[in-house]
Design a protein around this motif. Structure first.
Motif, short mmCIF file in Angstrom:
data_model
loop_
_atom_site.label_atom_id
_atom_site.label_comp_id
_atom_site.label_asym_id
_atom_site.label_seq_id
_atom_site.Cartn_x
_atom_site.Cartn_y
_atom_site.Cartn_z
N SER A 65 6.77 4.81 -2.57
CA SER A 65 6.40 3.41 -2.25
C SER A 65 6.97 3.21 -1.03
O SER A 65 6.34 2.22 0.01
N ASN A 66 8.11 3.80 -0.33
CA ASN A 66 8.49 3.41 0.92
C ASN A 66 7.48 4.20 2.13
O ASN A 66 7.40 3.25 3.12
N LEU A 67 6.91 5.06 1.85
CA LEU A 67 5.87 5.61 2.85
C LEU A 67 4.72 4.64 2.77
O LEU A 67 4.24 4.26 3.94
N LYS A 68 4.13 4.07 1.54
CA LYS A 68 3.14 3.15 1.70
C LYS A 68 3.22 1.76 2.54
O LYS A 68 2.71 1.29 3.19
N LYS A 69 4.67 1.29 2.27
CA LYS A 69 5.17 0.13 3.32
C LYS A 69 5.19 0.30 4.37
O LYS A 69 5.03 -0.23 5.27
N ALA A 70 5.80 1.60 4.86
CA ALA A 70 5.97 2.01 6.26
C ALA A 70 4.77 2.15 6.75
O ALA A 70 4.52 1.47 8.23
N ALA A 71 3.62 2.37 6.31
CA ALA A 71 2.27 2.65 7.04
C ALA A 71 1.79 1.34 7.19
O ALA A 71 1.04 1.06 8.36
N ILE A 72 1.77 0.24 6.24
CA ILE A 72 1.35 -1.04 6.48
C ILE A 72 2.40 -1.59 7.45
O ILE A 72 1.63 -2.23 8.63
N ASN A 216 9.66 -4.90 9.25
CA ASN A 216 8.52 -5.34 8.72
C ASN A 216 8.45 -5.06 7.02
O ASN A 216 7.79 -5.82 6.45
N MET A 217 8.93 -3.91 6.89
CA MET A 217 9.06 -3.54 5.56
C MET A 217 9.56 -4.17 4.71
O MET A 217 9.24 -4.65 3.37
N ARG A 218 10.83 -4.86 5.13
CA ARG A 218 11.36 -5.82 4.40
C ARG A 218 10.81 -7.14 4.17
O ARG A 218 10.87 -7.82 2.93
N ARG A 219 9.86 -7.71 5.03
CA ARG A 219 9.32 -8.64 4.96
C ARG A 219 7.95 -8.46 4.06
O ARG A 219 7.60 -9.86 3.60
N LEU A 220 7.52 -7.34 3.95
CA LEU A 220 6.33 -7.19 3.02
C LEU A 220 6.56 -7.38 1.50
O LEU A 220 5.53 -7.99 1.00
N GLY A 221 7.94 -7.14 0.84
CA GLY A 221 7.83 -7.29 -0.28
C GLY A 221 7.17 -6.14 -0.95
O GLY A 221 7.06 -4.99 -0.71
N GLU A 222 7.06 -6.49 -2.53
CA GLU A 222 6.30 -5.34 -3.19
C GLU A 222 4.81 -5.46 -3.16
O GLU A 222 4.29 -6.22 -2.88
N LEU A 223 4.46 -4.08 -3.00
CA LEU A 223 2.73 -3.80 -2.91
C LEU A 223 2.50 -3.86 -4.29
O LEU A 223 2.90 -3.70 -5.26
#
Length: 225
Positions: A65-72, A216-223
């Motif tokens: 999930s870290n990778l998914k968030k990082a990509a976005i 930015n990952m912290r701002r995204l929240g849960e995917l």
């Protein structure tokens, strides 16, 4: 002229039918190879190197999930909101380029996926038109989850290295299933130029980008996936 018109009509009908089926097929079947992989392989041969295509597919639920968030967070922060095109990002990139600041063209993850899977590298208007067409198709037929899954499995991440699993194994000695936030952000930070930059030898600029991606990952929240 009528015969010519009918011929054009038939060609367009076949084009739409074939490309629609092609995109729909890859909704369920993982793309086995891309044009860029083949091109890079031949470039290596020309340079006197061995043929090399390192890749290993991981399904969406296997990817960290870290990778998914990082990509976005690093490549397309509005990925979950747009329908394939982030016009604001494109406008910003155009304005900066006009001022002499060389930045990426504001391509979304959807656009990059369409280009990587269905097209050849290049910057011509014709290729851009095809890119837009395939972007619309994958948004309609695949959805966001499948787009991100394919993107993370086919994108170039080093010399002869494609997809997150092969990159994670090569650079971090572990599967992309267990990638940490820091590692994921570092890997995504080098994506603009993976042949020049290496996550195991990050420059000050790459560390800076990593920090931006982590914020930015912290701002995204849960995917949602």
């Amino acid at each position: 002229m009528r015969k010519f018109g009918r011929l054009i009509g038939k060609l367009l009908t076949w084009f739409f039918a074939v490309t629609f089926f092609w995109v729909l097929l890859f909704r369920f079947i993982n793309p086995p190879i891309t044009y860029l992989m083949i091109q890079r392989g031949f470039e290596r041969k020309v340079d006197g190197k061995e043929w090399k295509i390192e890749k290993s597919w991981l399904d969406m639920d296997e990817l960290s999930s870290n990778l998914k968030k990082a990509a976005i967070a690093g490549e397309d922060v509005n990925f979950l909101k747009h329908w394939g095109f982030d016009f604001k990002a494109m406008e910003t990139a155009f304005e900066k380029n006009q001022k002499g600041k060389k930045v990426r063209g504001g391509s979304t993850i959807s656009q990059q996926t369409a280009k990587n899977v269905f097209l050849w590298p290049g910057r011509s208007y014709i290729r851009k038109a095809f890119e837009a067409y395939f972007t619309i198709l994958i948004e309609l037929l695949w959805g966001k989850e499948r787009i991100l899954e394919v993107y993370l499995n086919v994108i170039e991440m080093g010399d002869g290295i494609y997809g997150a699993e092969a990159a994670s194994q090569r650079y971090f000695g572990k599967s992309a299933q267990s990638m940490s936030k820091s590692q994921a952000a570092l890997l995504v930070a080098v994506l603009p130029n993976p042949l020049r930059w290496n996550p195991t030898r990050p420059t000050r600029f790459i560390y800076y980008k990593q920090g931006l991606i982590l914020r930015n990952m912290r701002r995204l929240g849960e995917l949602p996936f």
